[in-house]
Scaffold this motif. Structure first.
Motif, PDB file in Angstrom:
ATOM      1  N   LEU A   1      -6.811  16.678   6.820  1.00  0.00           N
ATOM      2  CA  LEU A   1      -5.655  16.734   6.298  1.00  0.00           C
ATOM      3  C   LEU A   1      -4.883  15.135   6.070  1.00  0.00           C
ATOM      4  O   LEU A   1      -4.345  14.690   5.069  1.00  0.00           O
ATOM      5  CB  LEU A   1      -4.685  17.616   6.721  1.00  0.00           C
ATOM      6  CG  LEU A   1      -3.390  17.821   5.821  1.00  0.00           C
ATOM      7  CD1 LEU A   1      -3.673  18.022   4.398  1.00  0.00           C
ATOM      8  CD2 LEU A   1      -2.397  18.734   6.660  1.00  0.00           C
ATOM      9  N   GLN A   2      -4.837  14.647   7.226  1.00  0.00           N
ATOM     10  CA  GLN A   2      -4.374  13.234   7.479  1.00  0.00           C
ATOM     11  C   GLN A   2      -5.272  12.258   6.604  1.00  0.00           C
ATOM     12  O   GLN A   2      -4.799  11.389   5.784  1.00  0.00           O
ATOM     13  CB  GLN A   2      -4.308  12.850   8.810  1.00  0.00           C
ATOM     14  CG  GLN A   2      -3.434  11.713   8.913  1.00  0.00           C
ATOM     15  CD  GLN A   2      -2.278  11.524   8.455  1.00  0.00           C
ATOM     16  OE1 GLN A   2      -1.502  12.332   8.605  1.00  0.00           O
ATOM     17  NE2 GLN A   2      -1.804  10.458   7.897  1.00  0.00           N
ATOM     18  N   ASN A  20      -6.898  12.888   3.827  1.00  0.00           N
ATOM     19  CA  ASN A  20      -6.809  13.261   2.574  1.00  0.00           C
ATOM     20  C   ASN A  20      -5.632  12.934   2.124  1.00  0.00           C
ATOM     21  O   ASN A  20      -5.407  12.277   0.821  1.00  0.00           O
ATOM     22  CB  ASN A  20      -6.724  14.796   2.499  1.00  0.00           C
ATOM     23  CG  ASN A  20      -7.320  15.390   1.169  1.00  0.00           C
ATOM     24  OD1 ASN A  20      -7.888  14.839   0.152  1.00  0.00           O
ATOM     25  ND2 ASN A  20      -7.400  16.602   0.994  1.00  0.00           N
ATOM     26  N   LYS A  21      -4.401  12.831   2.739  1.00  0.00           N
ATOM     27  CA  LYS A  21      -3.070  12.393   2.519  1.00  0.00           C
ATOM     28  C   LYS A  21      -3.087  10.872   2.461  1.00  0.00           C
ATOM     29  O   LYS A  21      -2.631  10.308   1.443  1.00  0.00           O
ATOM     30  CB  LYS A  21      -2.039  12.654   3.601  1.00  0.00           C
ATOM     31  CG  LYS A  21      -1.493  14.111   3.464  1.00  0.00           C
ATOM     32  CD  LYS A  21      -0.609  14.419   4.377  1.00  0.00           C
ATOM     33  CE  LYS A  21      -0.079  15.732   4.569  1.00  0.00           C
ATOM     34  NZ  LYS A  21       0.888  15.952   5.626  1.00  0.00           N
ATOM     35  N   GLN A  22      -3.624  10.005   3.461  1.00  0.00           N
ATOM     36  CA  GLN A  22      -3.721   8.898   3.510  1.00  0.00           C
ATOM     37  C   GLN A  22      -4.693   8.003   2.546  1.00  0.00           C
ATOM     38  O   GLN A  22      -3.849   7.199   1.830  1.00  0.00           O
ATOM     39  CB  GLN A  22      -4.191   8.070   4.915  1.00  0.00           C
ATOM     40  CG  GLN A  22      -4.198   6.791   5.277  1.00  0.00           C
ATOM     41  CD  GLN A  22      -4.807   6.420   6.525  1.00  0.00           C
ATOM     42  OE1 GLN A  22      -5.025   7.230   7.304  1.00  0.00           O
ATOM     43  NE2 GLN A  22      -4.765   5.239   6.673  1.00  0.00           N
ATOM     44  N   ASN A  51      -4.230  10.747  -1.212  1.00  0.00           N
ATOM     45  CA  ASN A  51      -3.016  11.150  -1.709  1.00  0.00           C
ATOM     46  C   ASN A  51      -2.942  12.961  -2.027  1.00  0.00           C
ATOM     47  O   ASN A  51      -2.249  13.257  -3.012  1.00  0.00           O
ATOM     48  CB  ASN A  51      -2.273  10.490  -3.108  1.00  0.00           C
ATOM     49  CG  ASN A  51      -2.086   9.097  -2.490  1.00  0.00           C
ATOM     50  OD1 ASN A  51      -1.464   8.730  -1.459  1.00  0.00           O
ATOM     51  ND2 ASN A  51      -2.433   8.250  -3.403  1.00  0.00           N
ATOM     52  N   HIS A  52      -3.770  13.456  -1.431  1.00  0.00           N
ATOM     53  CA  HIS A  52      -3.620  15.096  -1.413  1.00  0.00           C
ATOM     54  C   HIS A  52      -3.129  15.546  -0.411  1.00  0.00           C
ATOM     55  O   HIS A  52      -3.835  15.151   0.970  1.00  0.00           O
ATOM     56  CB  HIS A  52      -5.192  15.432  -1.826  1.00  0.00           C
ATOM     57  CG  HIS A  52      -5.714  15.029  -2.965  1.00  0.00           C
ATOM     58  ND1 HIS A  52      -7.260  14.982  -3.403  1.00  0.00           N
ATOM     59  CD2 HIS A  52      -5.403  14.290  -4.097  1.00  0.00           C
ATOM     60  CE1 HIS A  52      -7.650  14.380  -4.454  1.00  0.00           C
ATOM     61  NE2 HIS A  52      -6.319  14.100  -4.983  1.00  0.00           N
ATOM     62  N   ASP A  53      -2.238  16.739  -0.450  1.00  0.00           N
ATOM     63  CA  ASP A  53      -1.894  17.316   0.671  1.00  0.00           C
ATOM     64  C   ASP A  53      -2.242  18.501   0.720  1.00  0.00           C
ATOM     65  O   ASP A  53      -1.494  19.525   0.693  1.00  0.00           O
ATOM     66  CB  ASP A  53      -0.072  17.325   0.639  1.00  0.00           C
ATOM     67  CG  ASP A  53       0.412  17.606   1.660  1.00  0.00           C
ATOM     68  OD1 ASP A  53      -0.177  17.809   3.018  1.00  0.00           O
ATOM     69  OD2 ASP A  53       1.885  18.067   1.742  1.00  0.00           O
ATOM     70  N   THR A  54      -3.664  18.786   0.815  1.00  0.00           N
ATOM     71  CA  THR A  54      -4.272  20.059   0.676  1.00  0.00           C
ATOM     72  C   THR A  54      -5.574  20.104   1.854  1.00  0.00           C
ATOM     73  O   THR A  54      -5.980  19.028   2.359  1.00  0.00           O
ATOM     74  CB  THR A  54      -4.922  20.610  -0.340  1.00  0.00           C
ATOM     75  OG1 THR A  54      -5.644  19.236  -1.055  1.00  0.00           O
ATOM     76  CG2 THR A  54      -3.808  20.338  -1.601  1.00  0.00           C
ATOM     77  N   THR A  71      -9.082  20.818   2.938  1.00  0.00           N
ATOM     78  CA  THR A  71     -10.227  20.681   2.528  1.00  0.00           C
ATOM     79  C   THR A  71     -11.424  20.726   3.499  1.00  0.00           C
ATOM     80  O   THR A  71     -11.209  20.489   4.585  1.00  0.00           O
ATOM     81  CB  THR A  71     -10.662  19.389   1.798  1.00  0.00           C
ATOM     82  OG1 THR A  71     -12.007  19.572   0.790  1.00  0.00           O
ATOM     83  CG2 THR A  71     -10.527  18.116   2.238  1.00  0.00           C
TER      84      THR A  71
END
Length: 147
Positions: A50-51, A53-55, A58-61, A63
Motif C-alpha cells: 500500500l505504501q 502504491n501511494k508513493q 498515487n493510489h490509496d488502495t 492490491t
C-alpha cells in the motif's frame, strides 16, 4: 542473463518448487519472444505494498501486485514485481483455490505486465486472464480446480 530472484521484504511467500516456478517464468518470456535480463519478485505485506502504491502510483488502495519495468522498450526486460502475500492469501480464500495456485497466478500476471500486457479495460483484462490461464496450464494450475 535470465535471472529470476525471489526476495522477502517483510513477508515470506513459502513458494513450493522454486526452480520450477522460475523455469515457468523464463519459458513465459521465451514464448512471448521477449528477452529477459533480470526479474526480481519481492514478497511483502498489504501495508508495505500500500505504501508503494501511494508513493509511486498515487493510489490509496490495496492490491496484490505492482510491477516496475526498468528497461527501455526493445531492451531485455529488467524489472521488479512486488506481491502482497496478505492479498494473495485473501484472494485464494475468495476464489477457493490453494494459496500456491494463486501465488503462481499473480507471479505470472506480473511477468505478463513486463511483457507489455495491461489490464485497464475489459478486453485487456480478458486477454490477461486468457494468458494467465494458458501459462498456468503449463504448470498444471487453474483457478477452477483446487489441486
Amino acid at each position: 542473463m535470465n535471472k529470476i530472484y525471489l526476495h522477502s521484504a517483510d513477508k515470506i511467500a513459502n513458494i513450493k518448487h522454486k526452480s520450477l516456478v522460475k523455469a515457468l517464468v523464463i519459458a513465459l518470456f521465451e514464448e512471448e519472444c521477449i528477452a529477459l535480463d533480470q526479474l526480481s519478485y519481492i514478497f511483502c505485506s498489504d501495508a508495505y505494498l500500500l505504501q508503494i502504491n501511494k508513493q509511486f502510483l498515487n493510489h490509496d488502495t490495496l492490491t496484490d501486485v505492482i510491477t516496475f519495468p526498468f528497461s527501455e522498450e526493445g531492451e531485455p526486460v529488467y524489472g521488479e514485481v512486488y506481491l502482497s502475500v496478505d492479498r494473495i492469501k485473501e484472494n485464494a480464500k475468495t476464489f477457493e483455490v490453494e494459496y500456491q495456485n494463486e501465488l503462481l497466478r499473480v507471479m505470472v500476471h506480473g511477468a505478463l505486465h513486463l511483457c507489455g500486457y495491461t489490464d485497464k479495460t475489459k478486453p485487456q483484462k480478458a486477454q490477461m486472464r486468457e494468458k494467465e490461464d494458458y501459462y498456468l496450464k503449463q504448470f498444471n494450475v487453474s483457478r477452477e480446480a483446487n489441486s
